[in-house]
Design a protein around this motif. Structure first.
Motif, PDB file in Angstrom:
ATOM      1  N   GLU A 144     -16.065  -2.469  -0.734  1.00 17.86           N
ATOM      2  CA  GLU A 144     -14.882  -1.499  -0.480  1.00 17.86           C
ATOM      3  C   GLU A 144     -13.814  -2.132   0.608  1.00 17.86           C
ATOM      4  O   GLU A 144     -12.763  -2.160   0.345  1.00 17.86           O
ATOM      5  CB  GLU A 144     -15.356  -0.238   0.392  1.00 17.86           C
ATOM      6  CG  GLU A 144     -15.857   0.877  -0.259  1.00 17.86           C
ATOM      7  CD  GLU A 144     -16.238   2.100   0.329  1.00 17.86           C
ATOM      8  OE1 GLU A 144     -15.693   2.490   1.216  1.00 17.86           O
ATOM      9  OE2 GLU A 144     -16.814   3.078  -0.229  1.00 17.86           O
ATOM     10  N   SER A 145     -14.405  -2.946   1.202  1.00 22.42           N
ATOM     11  CA  SER A 145     -13.469  -3.635   2.204  1.00 22.42           C
ATOM     12  C   SER A 145     -12.498  -4.829   1.536  1.00 22.42           C
ATOM     13  O   SER A 145     -11.511  -4.997   2.114  1.00 22.42           O
ATOM     14  CB  SER A 145     -14.073  -4.360   3.651  1.00 22.42           C
ATOM     15  OG  SER A 145     -14.929  -3.527   4.233  1.00 22.42           O
ATOM     16  N   LYS A 146     -13.208  -5.419   0.649  1.00 20.57           N
ATOM     17  CA  LYS A 146     -12.718  -6.389  -0.367  1.00 20.57           C
ATOM     18  C   LYS A 146     -11.217  -5.804  -0.951  1.00 20.57           C
ATOM     19  O   LYS A 146     -10.253  -6.441  -1.074  1.00 20.57           O
ATOM     20  CB  LYS A 146     -13.698  -7.024  -1.193  1.00 20.57           C
ATOM     21  CG  LYS A 146     -14.439  -7.927  -0.867  1.00 20.57           C
ATOM     22  CD  LYS A 146     -15.319  -8.695  -1.942  1.00 20.57           C
ATOM     23  CE  LYS A 146     -16.178  -9.728  -1.228  1.00 20.57           C
ATOM     24  NZ  LYS A 146     -17.149 -10.174  -2.315  1.00 20.57           N
ATOM     25  N   PRO A 149      -6.410  -3.382   1.655  1.00 18.54           N
ATOM     26  CA  PRO A 149      -5.630  -4.333   2.320  1.00 18.54           C
ATOM     27  C   PRO A 149      -5.882  -4.230   3.850  1.00 18.54           C
ATOM     28  O   PRO A 149      -6.178  -3.017   4.171  1.00 18.54           O
ATOM     29  CB  PRO A 149      -4.090  -3.921   2.083  1.00 18.54           C
ATOM     30  CG  PRO A 149      -4.243  -2.650   1.691  1.00 18.54           C
ATOM     31  CD  PRO A 149      -5.674  -2.338   1.109  1.00 18.54           C
ATOM     32  N   SER A 150      -5.730  -5.380   4.538  1.00 13.03           N
ATOM     33  CA  SER A 150      -6.097  -5.339   5.925  1.00 13.03           C
ATOM     34  C   SER A 150      -4.809  -4.968   6.793  1.00 13.03           C
ATOM     35  O   SER A 150      -3.717  -5.177   6.422  1.00 13.03           O
ATOM     36  CB  SER A 150      -6.554  -6.620   6.660  1.00 13.03           C
ATOM     37  OG  SER A 150      -6.437  -6.640   7.872  1.00 13.03           O
ATOM     38  N   CYS A 154       0.381  -7.693   7.701  1.00 15.62           N
ATOM     39  CA  CYS A 154       1.796  -7.378   8.105  1.00 15.62           C
ATOM     40  C   CYS A 154       2.069  -8.746   8.945  1.00 15.62           C
ATOM     41  O   CYS A 154       3.429  -9.335   8.863  1.00 15.62           O
ATOM     42  CB  CYS A 154       2.222  -6.379   8.512  1.00 15.62           C
ATOM     43  SG  CYS A 154       1.543  -5.614   9.941  1.00 15.62           S
ATOM     44  N   LEU A 155       1.025  -9.240   9.591  1.00 14.23           N
ATOM     45  CA  LEU A 155       1.486 -10.252  10.516  1.00 14.23           C
ATOM     46  C   LEU A 155       1.636 -11.608  10.050  1.00 14.23           C
ATOM     47  O   LEU A 155       2.290 -12.406  10.352  1.00 14.23           O
ATOM     48  CB  LEU A 155       0.108 -10.275  11.643  1.00 14.23           C
ATOM     49  CG  LEU A 155       0.013  -9.029  12.326  1.00 14.23           C
ATOM     50  CD1 LEU A 155      -1.332  -9.267  13.294  1.00 14.23           C
ATOM     51  CD2 LEU A 155       1.339  -8.636  13.142  1.00 14.23           C
ATOM     52  N   ASP A 156       1.162 -11.472   8.596  1.00 16.98           N
ATOM     53  CA  ASP A 156       1.284 -12.850   7.812  1.00 16.98           C
ATOM     54  C   ASP A 156       2.860 -13.137   7.701  1.00 16.98           C
ATOM     55  O   ASP A 156       3.179 -14.268   7.455  1.00 16.98           O
ATOM     56  CB  ASP A 156       0.785 -12.912   6.564  1.00 16.98           C
ATOM     57  CG  ASP A 156      -0.942 -12.977   6.693  1.00 16.98           C
ATOM     58  OD1 ASP A 156      -1.270 -13.324   7.961  1.00 16.98           O
ATOM     59  OD2 ASP A 156      -1.724 -12.512   5.931  1.00 16.98           O
TER      60      ASP A 156
END
Length: 160
Positions: A144-146, A149-150, A154-156
């Motif tokens: 599920e985590s894959k 999106p984290s 947005c920090l990228d």
């Protein structure tokens, strides 16, 4: 179980057999509550300055189910081999410079090294979820985590 070096003939494998009783108070409650039965067969072979001991261990441990915390019997059958010397000590040879070797500690270590981290009583499954939570396995969580999106993605995009 004590193995006396004086009764061993050099180069001749010598068999021994014994039942060992471990005190249950040496175990911290939680994963393993004790060892019910332990039967050990060994073959000891003395060489010039090295003693090789082959173990055939059959034990029943009092395990605690990872899902329900119920106690149940878990059978372990393991074969292993250890080397002892009264002169040489390295990663694969244990130093024992007495006239005998007390094998109980080594036998216990072999048993504990062969107990799986996750013990599940036969027939038990992960508990079902209720309102406000669910129970899933680590593998399902990783899948599920894959796909999600984290929140840190947005920090990228920041220019720092």
């Amino acid at each position: 179980m004590r193995l006396f070096k004086a009764i061993l003939k050099e180069g001749t494998p010598t068999p021994f057999e014994s039942d060992i009783e471990f005190k249950n108070n040496i175990f911290e409650p939680g994963h393993i509550n004790g060892i019910k039965t332990c039967h050990v067969k060994i073959i000891a072979t003395q060489y010039e300055n090295l003693l090789k001991v082959d173990f055939d261990i059959s034990a029943v441990i009092m395990a605690v189910c990872s899902y329900t915390l119920e106690e149940f019997d878990y059978k372990i059958d393991v074969k292993d081999s250890l080397n002892f010397s009264d002169e040489i000590e390295d990663e694969e040879i244990y130093l024992e410079n007495k006239n005998y070797i007390d094998l109980d500690e080594y036998i216990l270590s072999i048993i504990l090294a062969n107990v799986p981290i996750k013990l599940v009583k036969p027939g038990n499954k992960l508990p079902e979820g209720k309102d406000g939570y669910r129970v899933i396995s680590e593998d399902d969580l990783a899948k599920e985590s894959k796909n999600k999106p984290s929140p840190f993605d947005c920090l990228d995009d920041l220019d720092l």
